[in-house]
Design an enzyme around this catalytic site. Structure first.
Site, PDB file in Angstrom:
ATOM      1  CG  ASP A   1      25.331  91.109  40.454  1.00 52.92           C
ATOM      2  OD1 ASP A   1      24.435  90.255  40.254  1.00 52.92           O
ATOM      3  OD2 ASP A   1      26.385  91.162  39.797  1.00 52.92           O
TER       4      ASP A   1
ATOM      5  CE1 TYR B   1      15.961  84.528  29.300  1.00 52.29           C
ATOM      6  CE2 TYR B   1      14.504  83.680  27.593  1.00 52.29           C
ATOM      7  CZ  TYR B   1      14.799  84.630  28.555  1.00 52.29           C
ATOM      8  OH  TYR B   1      13.930  85.686  28.772  1.00 52.29           O
TER       9      TYR B   1
ATOM     10  CB  SER C   1      20.518 100.068  34.079  1.00 48.95           C
ATOM     11  OG  SER C   1      20.405  98.763  33.550  1.00 48.95           O
TER      12      SER C   1
ATOM     13  CB  SER D   1       8.225  83.929  33.112  1.00 50.21           C
ATOM     14  OG  SER D   1       8.502  82.762  32.392  1.00 50.21           O
TER      15      SER D   1
ATOM     16  CG  PHE E   1       8.030  93.395  24.403  1.00 50.03           C
ATOM     17  CD1 PHE E   1       7.218  94.518  24.441  1.00 50.03           C
ATOM     18  CD2 PHE E   1       7.436  92.135  24.459  1.00 50.03           C
ATOM     19  CE1 PHE E   1       5.834  94.401  24.558  1.00 50.03           C
ATOM     20  CE2 PHE E   1       6.050  92.009  24.573  1.00 50.03           C
ATOM     21  CZ  PHE E   1       5.245  93.147  24.624  1.00 50.03           C
TER      22      PHE E   1
ATOM     23  CB  ALA F   1      16.342  75.355  31.651  1.00 51.03           C
ATOM     24  CB  SER F   2      16.949  80.342  33.568  1.00 50.29           C
ATOM     25  OG  SER F   2      16.539  81.265  32.562  1.00 50.29           O
ATOM     26  CE  LYS F   3      13.609  85.076  32.112  1.00 53.36           C
ATOM     27  NZ  LYS F   3      13.470  86.169  33.092  1.00 53.36           N
TER      28      LYS F   3
ATOM     29  N   GLY G   1      15.858  98.899  29.313  1.00 51.80           N
ATOM     30  CA  GLY G   1      14.861  97.893  28.956  1.00 51.80           C
ATOM     31  C   GLY G   1      13.551  98.037  29.722  1.00 51.80           C
TER      32      GLY G   1
ATOM     33  N   GLY H   1      16.902  95.849  38.246  1.00 56.93           N
ATOM     34  CA  GLY H   1      17.390  96.080  36.874  1.00 56.93           C
ATOM     35  C   GLY H   1      16.667  97.193  36.149  1.00 56.93           C
TER      36      GLY H   1
HETATM   37  N1  LIG Z   1      12.785  91.933  25.666  1.00 61.30           N
HETATM   38  C1  LIG Z   1      12.353  90.717  25.390  1.00 61.30           C
HETATM   39  O1  LIG Z   1      12.149  90.365  24.233  1.00 61.30           O
HETATM   40  C2  LIG Z   1      12.084  89.759  26.522  1.00 61.30           C
HETATM   41  C3  LIG Z   1      11.336  88.607  26.230  1.00 61.30           C
HETATM   42  C4  LIG Z   1      11.050  87.712  27.244  1.00 61.30           C
HETATM   43  C5  LIG Z   1      11.486  87.969  28.534  1.00 61.30           C
HETATM   44  N2  LIG Z   1      12.227  89.086  28.791  1.00 61.30           N
HETATM   45  C6  LIG Z   1      12.687  89.295  30.179  1.00 61.30           C
HETATM   46  O2  LIG Z   1      12.484  90.642  30.560  1.00 61.30           O
HETATM   47  C7  LIG Z   1      13.412  90.980  31.598  1.00 61.30           C
HETATM   48  C8  LIG Z   1      14.058  92.322  31.301  1.00 61.30           C
HETATM   49  O3  LIG Z   1      14.830  92.210  30.108  1.00 61.30           O
HETATM   50  P1  LIG Z   1      14.877  93.387  29.033  1.00 61.30           P
HETATM   51  O4  LIG Z   1      14.154  92.924  27.853  1.00 61.30           O
HETATM   52  O5  LIG Z   1      14.511  94.663  29.641  1.00 61.30           O
HETATM   53  O6  LIG Z   1      16.447  93.340  28.675  1.00 61.30           O
HETATM   54  P2  LIG Z   1      17.598  94.470  28.796  1.00 61.30           P
HETATM   55  O7  LIG Z   1      17.179  95.684  28.060  1.00 61.30           O
HETATM   56  O8  LIG Z   1      18.830  93.758  28.392  1.00 61.30           O
HETATM   57  O9  LIG Z   1      17.656  94.818  30.370  1.00 61.30           O
HETATM   58  C9  LIG Z   1      18.066  93.840  31.276  1.00 61.30           C
HETATM   59  C10 LIG Z   1      18.198  94.454  32.661  1.00 61.30           C
HETATM   60  O10 LIG Z   1      18.566  93.409  33.600  1.00 61.30           O
HETATM   61  C11 LIG Z   1      19.705  93.862  34.359  1.00 61.30           C
HETATM   62  N3  LIG Z   1      20.523  92.740  34.837  1.00 61.30           N
HETATM   63  C12 LIG Z   1      21.052  91.713  34.131  1.00 61.30           C
HETATM   64  N4  LIG Z   1      21.752  90.901  34.943  1.00 61.30           N
HETATM   65  C13 LIG Z   1      21.669  91.425  36.200  1.00 61.30           C
HETATM   66  C14 LIG Z   1      22.173  91.061  37.482  1.00 61.30           C
HETATM   67  N5  LIG Z   1      22.953  89.981  37.668  1.00 61.30           N
HETATM   68  N6  LIG Z   1      21.880  91.840  38.559  1.00 61.30           N
HETATM   69  C15 LIG Z   1      21.125  92.942  38.401  1.00 61.30           C
HETATM   70  N7  LIG Z   1      20.612  93.359  37.210  1.00 61.30           N
HETATM   71  C16 LIG Z   1      20.890  92.600  36.132  1.00 61.30           C
HETATM   72  C17 LIG Z   1      20.452  94.746  33.392  1.00 61.30           C
HETATM   73  O11 LIG Z   1      21.347  95.567  34.120  1.00 61.30           O
HETATM   74  P3  LIG Z   1      22.750  96.126  33.488  1.00 61.30           P
HETATM   75  O12 LIG Z   1      22.394  97.376  32.729  1.00 61.30           O
HETATM   76  O13 LIG Z   1      23.617  96.347  34.672  1.00 61.30           O
HETATM   77  O14 LIG Z   1      23.279  95.041  32.573  1.00 61.30           O
HETATM   78  C18 LIG Z   1      19.300  95.504  32.739  1.00 61.30           C
HETATM   79  O15 LIG Z   1      18.856  96.556  33.574  1.00 61.30           O
HETATM   80  C19 LIG Z   1      14.415  89.819  31.685  1.00 61.30           C
HETATM   81  O16 LIG Z   1      14.097  89.001  32.800  1.00 61.30           O
HETATM   82  C20 LIG Z   1      14.178  89.058  30.377  1.00 61.30           C
HETATM   83  O17 LIG Z   1      14.493  87.687  30.482  1.00 61.30           O
HETATM   84  C21 LIG Z   1      12.540  89.983  27.821  1.00 61.30           C
END
Ligand SMILES: NC(=O)c1ccc[n+]([C@@H]2O[C@H](COP(=O)([O-])OP(=O)(O)OC[C@H]3O[C@@H](n4cnc5c(N)ncnc54)[C@H](OP(=O)(O)O)[C@@H]3O)[C@@H](O)[C@H]2O)c1
Length: 272
Positions: free
Chosen positions: A50, A142, A10, A128, A175, A144-146, A12, A8
């Site tokens: 995916d 959510y 792309s 997580s 974040f 639960a998944s983490k 974030g 992932g």
């Molecule tokens: N930001 C926060 O506040 C926060 C807090 C706690 C935990 N997290 C964790 O941090 C991680 C990254 O999230 P982020 O904050 O960077 O969010 P984000 O900006 O929404 O980025 C999420 C990334 O995950 C990819 N993704 C989602 N479903 C997927 C799948 N089935 N297969 C492959 N790629 C997939 C997305 O790809 P596409 O572009 O194709 O959709 C995107 O690249 C996640 O595990 C999230 O739970 C984030």
């Protein structure tokens, strides 16, 4: 210099981590769902994947190892948030978020481990969340998944230590990525008025907090990479002051619950 495999990238955290790793001279093999990289770089190779597709995950991991020769660090970053009270969330919504956040992480680990075991070294970093340590209204499934990611990772760390492979879980607070945006967060289709003051508040807060989160992903990924590079990586890496505060609050709550019932709960063994 080492080779990092990140799901992932792309946008974030995944994209920001890729940028920082390349800046530090590492090689990144990243995956995106459309196969396109966020940018081009000599030390970046992008595969379409995916995390929900088991056949893709195994094949891509093989191709990645072939392309890079080895993988030193595997980062399970791909994931998304599901907002809704536990009662509001449908079976299909539960299945999809569990399959992505937990199933995808498990699948990537299984695909990577034969290579890491053969090398006798490696580091698995699982994203997580603070929600993987403490539950909050509106994020129950959510969380639960983490929590599932955390339970698996705790066991995995014990299993992999003798094999020379490290495990770290990252627990970010809020974040400023696209996590809370309409393109990422899924809001359960069903709304029940009885939850207006709990999960309902969380639901309306999502768009208010989106774009205003305190956490800076650039600083966050620097801490994660520093921890991996430190040679003494922690198992648990809470990220952000909000995450630490919530974790400490939960630990105090657990200790208070234990203390209040310790005499009774420790007196439950058979008398003989
Ligand atoms: N930001 C926060 O506040 C926060 C807090 C706690 C935990 N997290 C964790 O941090 C991680 C990254 O999230 P982020 O904050 O960077 O969010 P984000 O900006 O929404 O980025 C999420 C990334 O995950 C990819 N993704 C989602 N479903 C997927 C799948 N089935 N297969 C492959 N790629 C997939 C997305 O790809 P596409 O572009 O194709 O959709 C995107 O690249 C996640 O595990 C999230 O739970 C984030």
């Amino acid at each position: 210099m080492s080779t990092w495999f990140i799901t992932g990238i792309s946008r974030g955290f995944g994209r920001t981590m890729t940028e920082e790793l390349l800046r530090r001279g590492h090689t990144v093999i990243g995956t995106t769902r459309n196969g396109k990289g966020p940018f081009e770089h000599n030390n970046l190779r992008v595969f379409r994947m995916d995390v929900n597709d088991p056949s893709e995950v195994t094949a891509i991991m093989q191709a990645a190892v072939q392309a890079a020769g080895r993988i030193d660090v595997v980062v399970n970053n791909a994931g998304y948030g599901l907002v809704g009270a536990v009662e509001e969330v449908s079976d299909a919504e539960v299945d999809h978020v569990m399959a992505t956040n937990f199933g995808g992480t498990h699948r990537v680990i299984k695909a990577a481990l034969p290579f890491l075991r053969a090398q006798g070294s490696g580091h698995i970093v699982n994203f997580s969340s603070v929600g993987g340590f403490a539950g909050s209204a509106g994020f129950g499934i959510y969380c639960a998944s983490k929590f599932a990611v955390e339970g698996m990772s705790e066991a995995l760390a014990i299993e992999l230590k003798p094999l020379g492979i490290n495990v770290t879980i990252v627990e970010p607070g809020y974040f400023r990525t696209e996590f809370l945006s309409r393109d990422s967060a899924v809001v359960a289709a069903t709304h029940i008025s009885a939850y207006a003051d709990t999960a309902g508040l969380t639901r309306s807060n999502v768009s208010v907090v989106d774009g205003r989160q305190a956490g800076d992903p650039v600083k966050g990924v620097a801490v994660i990479i520093d921890a991996v590079e430190s040679g003494k990586p922690p198992f648990r890496l809470p990220l952000g002051a909000d995450s630490i505060a919530r974790i400490e609050q939960k630990m105090a709550q657990v200790q208070a619950d234990i203390a209040a019932w310790r005499d009774r709960t420790t007196a439950t063994a058979f008398d003989d």
